[in-house]
Write a protein that holds these residues in place. Structure first.
Motif, PDB file in Angstrom:
ATOM      1  N   VAL A 283       1.118  -1.550  -0.278  1.00 30.41           N
ATOM      2  CA  VAL A 283      -0.170  -0.112  -0.189  1.00 30.41           C
ATOM      3  C   VAL A 283       0.803   1.577   0.110  1.00 30.41           C
ATOM      4  O   VAL A 283       0.100   1.937  -0.903  1.00 30.41           O
ATOM      5  CB  VAL A 283      -1.062   0.254   1.210  1.00 30.41           C
ATOM      6  N   ALA A 284       2.188   1.522   0.995  1.00 32.03           N
ATOM      7  CA  ALA A 284       2.900   2.234   0.856  1.00 32.03           C
ATOM      8  C   ALA A 284       3.714   2.447  -0.660  1.00 32.03           C
ATOM      9  O   ALA A 284       3.865   3.483  -1.266  1.00 32.03           O
ATOM     10  CB  ALA A 284       3.808   2.245   2.113  1.00 32.03           C
ATOM     11  N   ASN A 285       4.177   1.689  -1.188  1.00 35.18           N
ATOM     12  CA  ASN A 285       4.412   1.738  -2.554  1.00 35.18           C
ATOM     13  C   ASN A 285       3.398   1.787  -3.145  1.00 35.18           C
ATOM     14  O   ASN A 285       3.899   2.901  -4.485  1.00 35.18           O
ATOM     15  CB  ASN A 285       4.872   0.199  -3.215  1.00 35.18           C
ATOM     16  N   ALA A 286       1.717   1.930  -3.476  1.00 30.62           N
ATOM     17  CA  ALA A 286       1.001   1.974  -4.502  1.00 30.62           C
ATOM     18  C   ALA A 286       0.753   3.373  -3.934  1.00 30.62           C
ATOM     19  O   ALA A 286       0.013   3.969  -5.177  1.00 30.62           O
ATOM     20  CB  ALA A 286       0.192   1.392  -4.275  1.00 30.62           C
ATOM     21  N   LEU A 287       1.183   4.042  -3.349  1.00 33.30           N
ATOM     22  CA  LEU A 287       0.669   5.717  -2.836  1.00 33.30           C
ATOM     23  C   LEU A 287       1.761   6.854  -3.683  1.00 33.30           C
ATOM     24  O   LEU A 287       1.688   8.172  -3.463  1.00 33.30           O
ATOM     25  CB  LEU A 287       0.482   5.784  -1.137  1.00 33.30           C
ATOM     26  N   PRO A 289       3.845   8.733  -5.565  1.00 25.31           N
ATOM     27  CA  PRO A 289       4.880   9.239  -5.593  1.00 25.31           C
ATOM     28  C   PRO A 289       4.787   9.926  -3.911  1.00 25.31           C
ATOM     29  O   PRO A 289       5.565  10.575  -3.775  1.00 25.31           O
ATOM     30  CB  PRO A 289       5.554  10.663  -6.229  1.00 25.31           C
ATOM     31  N   SER A 290       4.223  10.304  -3.165  1.00 19.66           N
ATOM     32  CA  SER A 290       3.701  10.416  -1.613  1.00 19.66           C
ATOM     33  C   SER A 290       4.558   9.314  -0.911  1.00 19.66           C
ATOM     34  O   SER A 290       4.669   8.129  -0.930  1.00 19.66           O
ATOM     35  CB  SER A 290       2.726  10.179  -1.337  1.00 19.66           C
ATOM     36  N   LYS A 291       5.643  10.300   0.113  1.00 21.26           N
ATOM     37  CA  LYS A 291       5.979   9.940   1.214  1.00 21.26           C
ATOM     38  C   LYS A 291       4.732   9.213   2.241  1.00 21.26           C
ATOM     39  O   LYS A 291       3.816   9.594   2.614  1.00 21.26           O
ATOM     40  CB  LYS A 291       7.147  10.414   1.955  1.00 21.26           C
ATOM     41  N   SER A 314      -1.314  16.246   0.374  1.00 14.09           N
ATOM     42  CA  SER A 314      -2.368  16.530  -0.972  1.00 14.09           C
ATOM     43  C   SER A 314      -1.884  16.054  -2.396  1.00 14.09           C
ATOM     44  O   SER A 314      -2.756  14.796  -3.287  1.00 14.09           O
ATOM     45  CB  SER A 314      -2.618  18.267  -1.169  1.00 14.09           C
ATOM     46  N   LEU A 315      -0.604  15.772  -2.165  1.00 17.19           N
ATOM     47  CA  LEU A 315       0.334  14.641  -3.394  1.00 17.19           C
ATOM     48  C   LEU A 315      -0.204  13.246  -2.998  1.00 17.19           C
ATOM     49  O   LEU A 315      -0.603  12.447  -4.027  1.00 17.19           O
ATOM     50  CB  LEU A 315       1.842  14.505  -2.753  1.00 17.19           C
ATOM     51  N   ALA A 316      -0.207  12.910  -1.222  1.00 12.45           N
ATOM     52  CA  ALA A 316      -1.203  11.199  -0.718  1.00 12.45           C
ATOM     53  C   ALA A 316      -2.207  11.242  -1.818  1.00 12.45           C
ATOM     54  O   ALA A 316      -2.838   9.944  -2.381  1.00 12.45           O
ATOM     55  CB  ALA A 316      -0.888  11.051  -0.106  1.00 12.45           C
ATOM     56  N   ASP A 369      15.435   7.936   6.334  1.00 13.16           N
ATOM     57  CA  ASP A 369      14.855   8.935   7.098  1.00 13.16           C
ATOM     58  C   ASP A 369      14.084   9.704   6.455  1.00 13.16           C
ATOM     59  O   ASP A 369      13.087   9.038   5.621  1.00 13.16           O
ATOM     60  CB  ASP A 369      15.777   9.719   7.688  1.00 13.16           C
ATOM     61  N   GLN A 370      13.505  10.488   7.224  1.00 10.21           N
ATOM     62  CA  GLN A 370      11.733  10.991   7.427  1.00 10.21           C
ATOM     63  C   GLN A 370      12.448  12.044   6.208  1.00 10.21           C
ATOM     64  O   GLN A 370      11.132  12.254   5.454  1.00 10.21           O
ATOM     65  CB  GLN A 370      11.454  12.008   8.833  1.00 10.21           C
ATOM     66  N   GLU A 371      13.374  12.050   5.557  1.00 15.97           N
ATOM     67  CA  GLU A 371      13.552  12.857   4.673  1.00 15.97           C
ATOM     68  C   GLU A 371      12.988  12.180   4.252  1.00 15.97           C
ATOM     69  O   GLU A 371      13.016  12.859   2.323  1.00 15.97           O
ATOM     70  CB  GLU A 371      14.683  14.245   4.960  1.00 15.97           C
ATOM     71  N   GLU A 372      13.548  10.613   3.133  1.00 14.72           N
ATOM     72  CA  GLU A 372      13.351  10.465   2.159  1.00 14.72           C
ATOM     73  C   GLU A 372      12.128   9.628   2.179  1.00 14.72           C
ATOM     74  O   GLU A 372      11.438   8.867   2.853  1.00 14.72           O
ATOM     75  CB  GLU A 372      14.054   9.655   2.587  1.00 14.72           C
ATOM     76  N   ASN A 373      11.879   9.292   0.536  1.00 13.55           N
ATOM     77  CA  ASN A 373      10.991   8.370   0.473  1.00 13.55           C
ATOM     78  C   ASN A 373      10.956   6.927  -0.084  1.00 13.55           C
ATOM     79  O   ASN A 373      11.557   6.720  -0.874  1.00 13.55           O
ATOM     80  CB  ASN A 373       9.790   9.065  -0.906  1.00 13.55           C
ATOM     81  N   TYR A 374      10.600   6.251   1.143  1.00  9.23           N
ATOM     82  CA  TYR A 374      10.841   5.239   1.094  1.00  9.23           C
ATOM     83  C   TYR A 374      10.668   4.524   0.269  1.00  9.23           C
ATOM     84  O   TYR A 374      10.882   2.680   0.141  1.00  9.23           O
ATOM     85  CB  TYR A 374      10.651   3.919   2.881  1.00  9.23           C
ATOM     86  N   THR A 375       9.252   4.567  -0.276  1.00  6.36           N
ATOM     87  CA  THR A 375       8.163   3.458  -0.953  1.00  6.36           C
ATOM     88  C   THR A 375       9.303   2.741  -2.631  1.00  6.36           C
ATOM     89  O   THR A 375       9.419   3.969  -3.132  1.00  6.36           O
ATOM     90  CB  THR A 375       7.071   3.689  -1.978  1.00  6.36           C
ATOM     91  N   GLU A 376       9.159   1.932  -2.504  1.00  9.89           N
ATOM     92  CA  GLU A 376      10.052   1.126  -3.932  1.00  9.89           C
ATOM     93  C   GLU A 376       9.268   1.600  -5.268  1.00  9.89           C
ATOM     94  O   GLU A 376       8.827   0.558  -5.364  1.00  9.89           O
ATOM     95  CB  GLU A 376      10.668  -0.053  -4.071  1.00  9.89           C
ATOM     96  N   ALA A 377       9.179   2.564  -5.847  1.00 14.98           N
ATOM     97  CA  ALA A 377       8.553   2.774  -6.786  1.00 14.98           C
ATOM     98  C   ALA A 377       9.050   4.155  -7.852  1.00 14.98           C
ATOM     99  O   ALA A 377       9.972   5.119  -7.040  1.00 14.98           O
ATOM    100  CB  ALA A 377       7.229   3.314  -6.443  1.00 14.98           C
ATOM    101  N   ALA A 378       8.597   4.572  -8.972  1.00 17.03           N
ATOM    102  CA  ALA A 378       9.126   5.581  -9.724  1.00 17.03           C
ATOM    103  C   ALA A 378       8.396   5.859 -10.512  1.00 17.03           C
ATOM    104  O   ALA A 378       7.035   4.868 -11.595  1.00 17.03           O
ATOM    105  CB  ALA A 378       9.489   4.843 -10.636  1.00 17.03           C
ATOM    106  N   SER A 379       7.780   7.434 -11.248  1.00 11.44           N
ATOM    107  CA  SER A 379       6.905   8.101 -11.051  1.00 11.44           C
ATOM    108  C   SER A 379       6.759   8.228 -12.524  1.00 11.44           C
ATOM    109  O   SER A 379       8.060   8.602 -13.009  1.00 11.44           O
ATOM    110  CB  SER A 379       5.630   9.052 -10.465  1.00 11.44           C
TER     111      SER A 379
END
Length: 387
Positions: A283-287, A289-291, A314-316, A369-379
């Motif tokens: 689910v986190a990956n699917a969202l 480019p949101s963190k 708003s991005l999520a 860390d919090q400043e990085e988007n952990y989701t393994e995805a590409a948009s």
């Protein structure tokens, strides 16, 4: 008819794949109808076509009876025995009644039957070819359009694309070459009807199969696709081999592979995400480019509660809820998104609390860390390739 006609049937059998015997049987049946109609005959008849020379003979079939009431259908026992002593009551006697000018009628009938059978066979061959291509992708040429359909030439047949299967950001002109997804192949009285689509999620899947060799050979698997045609799509990919990067394979060097698909779909944005058995991670990956800071799962209701940073709420959610909606379609999970501050007020999230392995993804190893988007995805979208 003559031996030349039989040779012609043999040629049709070879070239069109139509059994000559089936055509001859159809001609015989048609000639029975033609004989009764043209010669005003009500008796039972049988038509026989000589398989070698093409000679046609018509035989009236009469039942042997002791007393004749209808001479068209019956024959007396004495008359039958005069033909052959072996005939008994209730036997069928055949008497040749071939008219002198029957050849003209036979020729016209044979031509009609052969033409009809060839047309039916060609339609059957086209149907057989295309029923195997159902849920596949083909390239066609736009021929014309009306208020209901766009008509696309696929080579052997003309396919139709309804209005609701056309991409809203596309206009179609005569002789435009387009790729389309075959949604349905049906038999009709006018031949096979092919329905195609440019909005179906299957089109996106097939395009990736064409552009990504790893998907075609099975190294990378497409697990799920969600799509709002012409605007944005999400695709979840997975590789059994841990050394294979499924997202990178789909993106290609400098984004070349996904760029081809974006161009084909006229700039439609595409999010490529890594599939996971773990619903929290998926689910986190699917969202993208949101963190995502935290995902809590409710297995019974198949629902997830997601916490995201305030500045990424708003991005999520996305424009008109599109990002969340596509993520829910992709994963099959209901998604409730809350901002970090709202979640803290409701007691759903505490950034200073110890890590909860089953629900909290914040600061897990490998996700940054919090400043990085952990989701393994590409948009990707068309503007990305212009930069």
């Amino acid at each position: 008819m003559n031996s030349d006609f039989m040779d012609a049937l043999t040629s049709i059998e070879k070239n069109k794949g139509i059994d000559k015997e089936i055509i001859l049987e159809a001609i015989e049946q048609a000639l029975i109808t033609g004989y009764k109609r043209n010669f005003n005959q009500a008796q039972n008849v049988r038509v026989n076509i000589d398989r070698e020379h093409g000679e046609i003979r018509v035989f009236a079939q009469k039942v042997v009876v002791e007393e004749v009431f209808d001479a068209r259908l019956e024959i007396s026992e004495d008359a039958a025995k005069s033909i052959s002593p072996q005939y008994q009551v209730d036997d069928i006697v055949e008497i040749e009644v071939t008219p002198k000018d029957f050849g003209r009628i036979a020729a016209q009938t044979a031509k009609q039957v052969v033409t009809q059978r060839v047309r039916e066979a060609e339609r059957g061959i086209i149907y057989s070819d295309f029923i195997d291509r159902e849920e596949d992708i083909m390239t066609g040429i736009v021929q014309r359009q009306d208020h209901r359909f766009i008509y696309v030439d696929l080579g052997k047949v003309e396919a139709i694309m309804p209005l609701n299967e056309q991409m809203p950001n596309e206009s179609y002109k005569h002789n435009d070459r387009i790729k389309a997804f075959i949604t349905k192949v049906e038999k009709t009285t006018k031949g096979p009807q092919i329905m195609i689509s440019r909005t179906h999620p299957g089109l996106l899947k097939r395009l990736f199969e064409l552009e990504v060799p790893e998907i075609y050979d099975g190294t990378v698997e497409i697990k799920s696709v969600s799509r709002e045609a012409g605007d944005r799509s999400k695709i979840a990919v997975h590789a059994e081999d841990a050394e294979v990067d499924p997202v990178g394979s789909c993106v290609g060097q400098r984004g070349q592979r996904v760029q081809m698909i974006v161009n084909e779909l006229k700039g439609e944005k595409i999010d490529i995400v890594r599939w996971s058995e773990d619903p929290k991670e998926y689910v986190a990956n699917a969202l993208s480019p949101s963190k995502v800071l935290q995902v809590t799962v409710n297995e019974e209701e198949k629902m997830t509660q997601v916490v995201v940073p305030d500045y990424q709420l708003s991005l999520a959610i996305g424009k008109r809820g599109q990002n969340a909606r596509l993520a829910a379609k992709l994963t099959g999970w209901k998604i409730d998104i809350k901002s970090e501050s709202d979640a803290e007020e409701l007691g759903l999230y505490d950034p200073n609390a110890p890590l909860k392995e089953d629900t909290d993804l914040h600061d897990q190893e490998g996700f940054g860390d919090q400043e990085e988007n952990y989701t393994e995805a590409a948009s990707y979208e068309e503007e990305d390739f212009e930069k």
